[in-house]
Design a protein around this motif. Structure first.
Motif, PDB file in Angstrom:
ATOM      1  N   GLU A  26       0.823  -1.205   0.000  1.00 18.07           N
ATOM      2  CA  GLU A  26       0.000   0.000   0.000  1.00 18.07           C
ATOM      3  C   GLU A  26       0.866   1.267   0.000  1.00 18.07           C
ATOM      4  N   LEU A  27       2.021   1.215   0.626  1.00 17.13           N
ATOM      5  CA  LEU A  27       2.934   2.356   0.568  1.00 17.13           C
ATOM      6  C   LEU A  27       3.470   2.538  -0.854  1.00 17.13           C
ATOM      7  N   ILE A  28       3.821   1.442  -1.499  1.00 16.09           N
ATOM      8  CA  ILE A  28       4.254   1.507  -2.906  1.00 16.09           C
ATOM      9  C   ILE A  28       3.137   2.084  -3.763  1.00 16.09           C
ATOM     10  N   LEU A  29       1.902   1.671  -3.502  1.00 10.52           N
ATOM     11  CA  LEU A  29       0.767   2.210  -4.255  1.00 10.52           C
ATOM     12  C   LEU A  29       0.588   3.709  -4.016  1.00 10.52           C
ATOM     13  N   CYS A  30       0.815   4.165  -2.799  1.00 16.43           N
ATOM     14  CA  CYS A  30       0.707   5.608  -2.522  1.00 16.43           C
ATOM     15  C   CYS A  30       1.718   6.394  -3.341  1.00 16.43           C
ATOM     16  N   PHE A  31       2.959   5.924  -3.373  1.00 14.68           N
ATOM     17  CA  PHE A  31       3.970   6.614  -4.174  1.00 14.68           C
ATOM     18  C   PHE A  31       3.652   6.512  -5.664  1.00 14.68           C
ATOM     19  N   GLY A  32       3.146   5.361  -6.095  1.00 16.91           N
ATOM     20  CA  GLY A  32       2.735   5.211  -7.492  1.00 16.91           C
ATOM     21  C   GLY A  32       1.597   6.140  -7.852  1.00 16.91           C
ATOM     22  N   LEU A  33       0.642   6.295  -6.933  1.00 14.90           N
ATOM     23  CA  LEU A  33      -0.472   7.210  -7.178  1.00 14.90           C
ATOM     24  C   LEU A  33       0.005   8.662  -7.245  1.00 14.90           C
ATOM     25  N   LEU A  34       0.978   9.020  -6.422  1.00 16.09           N
ATOM     26  CA  LEU A  34       1.531  10.378  -6.499  1.00 16.09           C
ATOM     27  C   LEU A  34       2.242  10.605  -7.836  1.00 16.09           C
ATOM     28  N   ALA A  35       2.989   9.613  -8.290  1.00 20.36           N
ATOM     29  CA  ALA A  35       3.635   9.725  -9.606  1.00 20.36           C
ATOM     30  C   ALA A  35       2.583   9.807 -10.708  1.00 20.36           C
ATOM     31  N   GLN A  36       1.506   9.048 -10.564  1.00 25.84           N
ATOM     32  CA  GLN A  36       0.420   9.082 -11.552  1.00 25.84           C
ATOM     33  C   GLN A  36      -0.231  10.459 -11.595  1.00 25.84           C
ATOM     34  N   TYR A  37      -0.384  11.072 -10.446  1.00 20.18           N
ATOM     35  CA  TYR A  37      -0.940  12.419 -10.374  1.00 20.18           C
ATOM     36  C   TYR A  37      -0.069  13.398 -11.154  1.00 20.18           C
ATOM     37  N   LEU A  38       1.243  13.327 -10.930  1.00 23.66           N
ATOM     38  CA  LEU A  38       2.160  14.231 -11.625  1.00 23.66           C
ATOM     39  C   LEU A  38       2.155  13.982 -13.131  1.00 23.66           C
ATOM     40  N   LEU A  39       2.122  12.726 -13.538  1.00 27.75           N
ATOM     41  CA  LEU A  39       2.037  12.418 -14.964  1.00 27.75           C
ATOM     42  C   LEU A  39       0.717  12.920 -15.552  1.00 27.75           C
ATOM     43  N   GLY A  40      -0.361  12.784 -14.794  1.00 28.22           N
ATOM     44  CA  GLY A  40      -1.657  13.286 -15.250  1.00 28.22           C
ATOM     45  C   GLY A  40      -1.651  14.791 -15.437  1.00 28.22           C
ATOM     46  N   MET A  41      -0.979  15.501 -14.538  1.00 29.04           N
ATOM     47  CA  MET A  41      -0.858  16.952 -14.703  1.00 29.04           C
ATOM     48  C   MET A  41      -0.049  17.297 -15.941  1.00 29.04           C
ATOM     49  N   ALA A  42       1.026  16.552 -16.196  1.00 33.47           N
ATOM     50  CA  ALA A  42       1.833  16.789 -17.396  1.00 33.47           C
ATOM     51  C   ALA A  42       1.009  16.533 -18.655  1.00 33.47           C
ATOM     52  N   VAL A  43       0.217  15.470 -18.649  1.00 36.42           N
ATOM     53  CA  VAL A  43      -0.654  15.184 -19.802  1.00 36.42           C
ATOM     54  C   VAL A  43      -1.660  16.309 -19.981  1.00 36.42           C
ATOM     55  N   ASN A  44      -2.251  16.740 -18.883  1.00 39.08           N
ATOM     56  CA  ASN A  44      -3.261  17.799 -18.943  1.00 39.08           C
ATOM     57  C   ASN A  44      -2.689  19.105 -19.500  1.00 39.08           C
ATOM     58  N   LEU A  45      -1.463  19.412 -19.123  1.00 37.49           N
ATOM     59  CA  LEU A  45      -0.871  20.688 -19.510  1.00 37.49           C
ATOM     60  C   LEU A  45      -0.162  20.660 -20.866  1.00 37.49           C
ATOM     61  N   PHE A  46       0.464  19.535 -21.203  1.00 41.44           N
ATOM     62  CA  PHE A  46       1.363  19.536 -22.347  1.00 41.44           C
ATOM     63  C   PHE A  46       0.973  18.620 -23.502  1.00 41.44           C
ATOM     64  N   VAL A  47      -0.103  17.865 -23.380  1.00 44.34           N
ATOM     65  CA  VAL A  47      -0.479  16.925 -24.435  1.00 44.34           C
ATOM     66  C   VAL A  47      -1.818  17.327 -25.033  1.00 44.34           C
ATOM     67  N   LYS A  48      -1.852  17.422 -26.333  1.00 43.58           N
ATOM     68  CA  LYS A  48      -3.116  17.642 -27.056  1.00 43.58           C
ATOM     69  C   LYS A  48      -3.528  16.300 -27.638  1.00 43.58           C
TER      70      LYS A  48
END
Length: 162
Positions: A26-48
């Motif tokens: 579950e700790l690994i999943l928390c860190f994975g979810l945080l990385a997923q959040y950051l990747l999602g923000m990058a997709v939202n901002l920089f990907v059309k």
């Protein structure tokens, strides 16, 4: 953490070790979810995302999600492929956490892993829905389910440790 009466060990007892494995997952999943959040923000901002990619506006939802996620993972660019790939990896690790929770004899481990898994799967399907139909509410539901998954795993880590 005793193994025999009057004797202390640095290794936890058998049920404690299983609960510790769930906490670690579950700790690994928390860190994975945080990385997923950051990747999602990058997709939202920089990907059309193009309006006419494979799987866009499908007549059938699940077939469209499969085509859209396949396209996102292979031809959607680095940020989108990373976001989709990590999402699929999170589903697998969340399922492993459920399997680990069965042997832990901890209701907290069981329920936090189940709720977290369902939230991750739901977020994934809403991500696929966003790819299919480009509706902003799918993105919002995906973000809300991300928060549910993170909260569930954090609560599980806290409760399992008590």
């Amino acid at each position: 953490m005793t193994t025999e009466p009057g004797r202390r060990s640095w290794r936890p007892t058998f049920p404690d070790r299983r609960a510790a494995r769930v906490r670690r997952a579950e700790l690994i999943l928390c860190f994975g979810l945080l990385a997923q959040y950051l990747l999602g923000m990058a997709v939202n901002l920089f990907v059309k995302i193009p309006d006419d990619h494979p799987g866009a506006n499908p007549p059938e939802y699940f077939g469209g999600v499969l085509k859209s996620v396949t396209w996102a993972s292979s031809g959607g660019g680095l940020w989108l492929a990373s976001h989709a790939g990590l999402g699929l990896l999170l589903v697998v690790v969340a399922f492993v956490a459920i399997l680990l929770s069965f042997g832990s004899h901890s209701r907290a481990a069981y329920w936090s892993s189940i709720v977290g898994f369902l939230a991750i799967v739901g977020a994934g399907f809403n991500g696929g829905s966003f790819l299919n139909y480009a509706e902003d509410f799918s993105s919002m539901i995906m973000a809300a389910l991300w928060a549910v998954a993170l909260a569930s795993y954090l609560a599980g880590i806290y409760r399992i440790g008590r």
